[in-house]
Design a protein around this motif. Structure first.
Motif, short mmCIF file in Angstrom:
data_model
loop_
_atom_site.label_atom_id
_atom_site.label_comp_id
_atom_site.label_asym_id
_atom_site.label_seq_id
_atom_site.Cartn_x
_atom_site.Cartn_y
_atom_site.Cartn_z
N VAL A 94 16.05 -34.36 33.39
CA VAL A 94 15.05 -33.46 32.82
C VAL A 94 15.63 -32.07 32.61
O VAL A 94 15.39 -31.43 31.57
CB VAL A 94 13.81 -33.40 33.74
CG1 VAL A 94 12.80 -32.39 33.21
CG2 VAL A 94 13.17 -34.77 33.85
N ASP A 95 16.39 -31.57 33.57
CA ASP A 95 16.97 -30.24 33.44
C ASP A 95 17.94 -30.17 32.25
O ASP A 95 17.98 -29.17 31.54
CB ASP A 95 17.70 -29.87 34.73
CG ASP A 95 18.09 -28.41 34.77
OD1 ASP A 95 17.20 -27.56 34.59
OD2 ASP A 95 19.28 -28.10 34.98
N THR A 96 18.70 -31.24 32.04
CA THR A 96 19.58 -31.28 30.88
C THR A 96 18.78 -31.28 29.59
O THR A 96 19.15 -30.63 28.60
CB THR A 96 20.48 -32.53 30.94
OG1 THR A 96 21.24 -32.51 32.15
CG2 THR A 96 21.43 -32.58 29.76
N GLY A 97 17.65 -32.01 29.57
CA GLY A 97 16.80 -32.00 28.39
C GLY A 97 16.24 -30.62 28.09
O GLY A 97 16.21 -30.19 26.93
N MET A 112 9.37 -32.59 23.24
CA MET A 112 10.77 -32.34 22.93
C MET A 112 11.71 -32.90 23.99
O MET A 112 12.89 -33.14 23.72
CB MET A 112 11.01 -30.84 22.75
CG MET A 112 10.16 -30.22 21.67
SD MET A 112 10.62 -28.53 21.29
CE MET A 112 12.20 -28.78 20.52
N ILE A 113 11.20 -33.12 25.21
CA ILE A 113 12.08 -33.65 26.26
C ILE A 113 11.71 -35.09 26.64
O ILE A 113 12.19 -35.60 27.66
CB ILE A 113 12.03 -32.77 27.53
CG1 ILE A 113 10.63 -32.80 28.15
CG2 ILE A 113 12.47 -31.35 27.24
CD1 ILE A 113 10.58 -32.26 29.56
N ARG A 114 10.87 -35.74 25.84
CA ARG A 114 10.42 -37.08 26.23
C ARG A 114 11.58 -38.07 26.30
O ARG A 114 11.59 -38.96 27.15
CB ARG A 114 9.35 -37.59 25.28
CG ARG A 114 9.77 -37.77 23.83
CD ARG A 114 8.60 -38.30 23.00
NE ARG A 114 8.98 -38.53 21.62
CZ ARG A 114 8.94 -37.62 20.65
NH1 ARG A 114 8.51 -36.40 20.94
NH2 ARG A 114 9.31 -37.91 19.42
N GLN A 115 12.59 -37.88 25.44
CA GLN A 115 13.74 -38.78 25.51
C GLN A 115 14.50 -38.59 26.82
O GLN A 115 14.94 -39.56 27.44
CB GLN A 115 14.68 -38.56 24.33
CG GLN A 115 15.85 -39.55 24.30
CD GLN A 115 16.71 -39.39 23.07
OE1 GLN A 115 16.43 -38.58 22.20
NE2 GLN A 115 17.78 -40.17 22.97
N ALA A 116 14.66 -37.33 27.26
CA ALA A 116 15.32 -37.07 28.54
C ALA A 116 14.53 -37.66 29.70
O ALA A 116 15.12 -38.21 30.64
CB ALA A 116 15.50 -35.57 28.74
N ILE A 117 13.18 -37.58 29.62
CA ILE A 117 12.36 -38.16 30.68
C ILE A 117 12.50 -39.66 30.72
O ILE A 117 12.64 -40.27 31.80
CB ILE A 117 10.89 -37.75 30.49
CG1 ILE A 117 10.73 -36.23 30.65
CG2 ILE A 117 9.98 -38.49 31.47
CD1 ILE A 117 9.32 -35.74 30.37
N VAL A 118 12.48 -40.30 29.55
CA VAL A 118 12.62 -41.76 29.50
C VAL A 118 13.98 -42.20 30.01
O VAL A 118 14.11 -43.16 30.78
CB VAL A 118 12.37 -42.27 28.06
CG1 VAL A 118 12.70 -43.75 27.95
CG2 VAL A 118 10.93 -42.04 27.65
N CYS A 119 15.04 -41.50 29.59
CA CYS A 119 16.39 -41.83 30.05
C CYS A 119 16.51 -41.64 31.56
O CYS A 119 17.09 -42.49 32.26
CB CYS A 119 17.43 -40.98 29.33
SG CYS A 119 17.61 -41.35 27.57
N GLY A 120 15.99 -40.52 32.07
CA GLY A 120 16.04 -40.30 33.50
C GLY A 120 15.27 -41.35 34.28
O GLY A 120 15.75 -41.85 35.31
N ALA A 121 14.09 -41.73 33.78
CA ALA A 121 13.30 -42.76 34.44
C ALA A 121 14.03 -44.11 34.44
O ALA A 121 14.00 -44.84 35.43
CB ALA A 121 11.94 -42.90 33.75
#
Length: 553
Positions: free
Chosen positions: A443-446, A476-485
């Motif tokens: 998330v922080d990277t996103g 805007m960060i939903r892809q980072a959240i999905v990848c992190g999850a």
């Protein structure tokens, strides 16, 4: 060490200067307290009086634990770095047919937990395994000539190397992808070969990436229990479990856990110090990225064969063997039973993943919007859970929840028969502490990629921090959240020590059932639950790689 964005926004709103009570900051501080709690109780418990078994361990066994743990760390880390760096060099510098597919395939060994790889290869090499059976039945070799055994330590190093080298491959290949192409080109123009340029120029630049990948490999080795217990190695992790469950001496287990915690902290400090002394940066914005050169003929054939061999040994061969065993041992009743273990795995893994991502998003947003020294330091502290071995964490969680049970019994006698320890809640909490770092960093990277400009514009138009998050930042960060999850969930379903020690009574997951089958020497029965773990992990890894490739494009 955990990545913290250097881009912070502190607008001229009152909350940026004086935080006071803020929901985002509250989430940040709650996550910090929850992660620190088990380690605090563990350090307090270490001062409890020692029993007779601790004296025996200190006099006769402690040296053996140090030696076995150190040997496993050094050789597993060394061979993983050698394999990861060489494969990253081949796929980054050379262009050959199938290179893009090979880049994805070389990540797939991460989908196989080391303990599953150990069970599979040991079954293949055993007396009734496919290798010895082929030598006896097809080549007519005698039983003595066809039999062979590998010592436990080299076998464990082999297993860790082929399952963990993708960590090094990832860091080194990312560095090479972003590296200036002129360095290698100028070296070749000055009369050197690519091989000489690699050793004289590129290799020194790769040291920070090699250290980062090697550190992750060593942390995974320190955390392992399945491989070392199956092979009978005397590491600190197996010693903690032996004292805890074998001897029933919790105080000795806690003291061993604190020693292992000290080893991890010293190791991380050394690794971080070495990384900080090796920092390189390309200062020109006009530098071209490294472009792979065409490779054909016998040199191309060697590179392709080397990459294929790594994929075959580390992923294709064990998965093929598991498929064969699953077909041989198919049973409808067992199949339906394993579906229940799949449900348990998805249940605890899903709950922990949602909890982790909820707090990770809150903490990362607080660290971005309210950038104070305290907030930044506590963000670093909350990401330390992943570096702590599961055996250490489980001791801390057990100690904390035991105190919580006693407190509940004292304050609410009516709930004395409803303990919270040894429940699904305790297991989910332990997962959240252990894997919080992965979700937070994603998330922080996103957040660091989108920058502060959109948040600033939204705040200027009068939206609050929370409304800005839900209407602007979240999309805007939903892809980072999905990848992190996805990464968190994969690590949870692969986790073994925490699940073995903290699961409720009569509650099995895919990982614990694989361990149980292997301990009962029912290797064929480990195949189907192992394939379920590998299939889910491989699917997530492939999706992550495809999304990363689209982002680069």
């Amino acid at each position: 060490m955990p990545y913290v964005s250097s881009t912070r926004w502190a607008g001229n709103k009152p909350e940026s200067r004086s935080i006071g009570f803020n929901g985002w900051v509250a989430l940040h501080r709650i996550s910090l307290a929850c992660i620190a709690l088990p380690f605090l109780f563990l350090l307090i418990s270490v001062f409890a009086p020692a029993g007779e078994y601790w004296q025996q361990v200190k006099d006769y066994l402690l040296k053996t634990y140090f030696i076995d743990t150190l040997l496993l760390l050094v050789f597993s880390g060394l061979f993983s770095v050698l394999l990861g760096v060489s494969l990253a060099w081949c796929t980054s510098v050379y262009d050959f047919r199938g290179r893009r597919a090979m880049e994805i395939l070389l990540f797939l060994p991460l989908a196989i937990p080391p303990y599953i790889a150990a069970y599979t290869f040991d079954g293949m090499l055993g007396y009734t395994g496919v290798i010895q059976s082929f030598l006896r039945n097809s080549l007519n070799l005698s039983a003595g000539a066809a039999s062979f055994s590998i010592p436990a330590m080299p076998f464990a190093v082999f297993v860790f190397t082929i399952t963990l080298f993708p960590y090094v491959f990832l860091f080194v290949r990312t560095f090479l992808y972003n590296q200036s192409g002129s360095l290698l080109e100028n070296a070749v123009l000055l009369g050197g070969s690519k091989r000489r340029a690699f050793f004289r120029i590129i290799l020194p630049l790769l040291i920070p990436s090699m250290l980062a990948g090697g550190t992750l490999v060593c942390l995974e080795v320190l955390n392992d229990y399945g491989v070392t217990s199956y092979l009978g190695l005397n590491t600190f992790t197996t010693a903690i479990f032996a004292a805890w469950f074998g001897m029933g001496d919790v105080d000795t287990a806690i003291k061993l856990a604190v020693i292992l915690l000290a080893i991890v902290i010293v190791f991380l400090l050394i690794a971080r110090g070495m990384q900080h002394r090796r920092k390189y940066r390309i200062v020109s914005s006009k530098e071209r990225k490294l472009a792979p050169g065409k490779l054909s003929g016998w040199r191309g054939a060697i590179v392709v064969a080397y990459c294929l061999l790594a994929v075959l040994v580390a992923f294709v061969v064990p998965v093929t063997q598991m498929l064969a065993w699953a077909i041989i041992s198919r049973d409808r009743a067992v199949f339906m039973q394993i579906l229940g273990y799949v449900g348990n795995t998805l249940y605890v893994g899903g709950m922990a993943t949602v909890l982790i991502m909820f707090f990770a998003v809150g903490a990362a947003n607080a660290n971005r919007l309210f950038a104070r020294k305290y907030t930044a330091l506590s963000s670093q502290a909350t990401t330390m859970g992943y570096a702590i071995p599961s055996a250490v964490l489980s001791m801390g969680v057990i100690t904390a929840f035991a105190l919580l049970d006693r407190s509940i019994q004292g304050m609410l006698p009516a709930l004395a028969g409803l303990p919270v320890s040894m429940t699904v809640a305790m297991l989910v909490y332990a997962y959240s502490v252990r894997f919080y770092s992965i979700g937070y960093q994603a998330v922080d990277t996103g957040f660091s990629k989108i920058g502060p400009i959109y948040t600033e514009a939204s705040r200027t138009l009068g939206l609050s921090v929370t409304r800005t998050f839900f209407r602007v930042d979240l999309h805007m960060i939903r892809q980072a959240i999905v990848c992190g999850a996805g990464l968190v969930f994969v690590d949870i379903i692969k986790e073994l020590p925490l699940t073995l020690t903290l699961r409720p009574f009569n509650f099995d997951t895919l990982g614990t059932k694989v361990y149980e089958y292997a301990n009962n020497e029912a290797i064929h029965e480990t195949a189907f639950p192992s394939l379920c773990i590998v299939a889910v992990s491989a699917l997530v890894i492939i999706l992550m790689q495809l999304w990363a490739r689209e982002e680069k494009a």
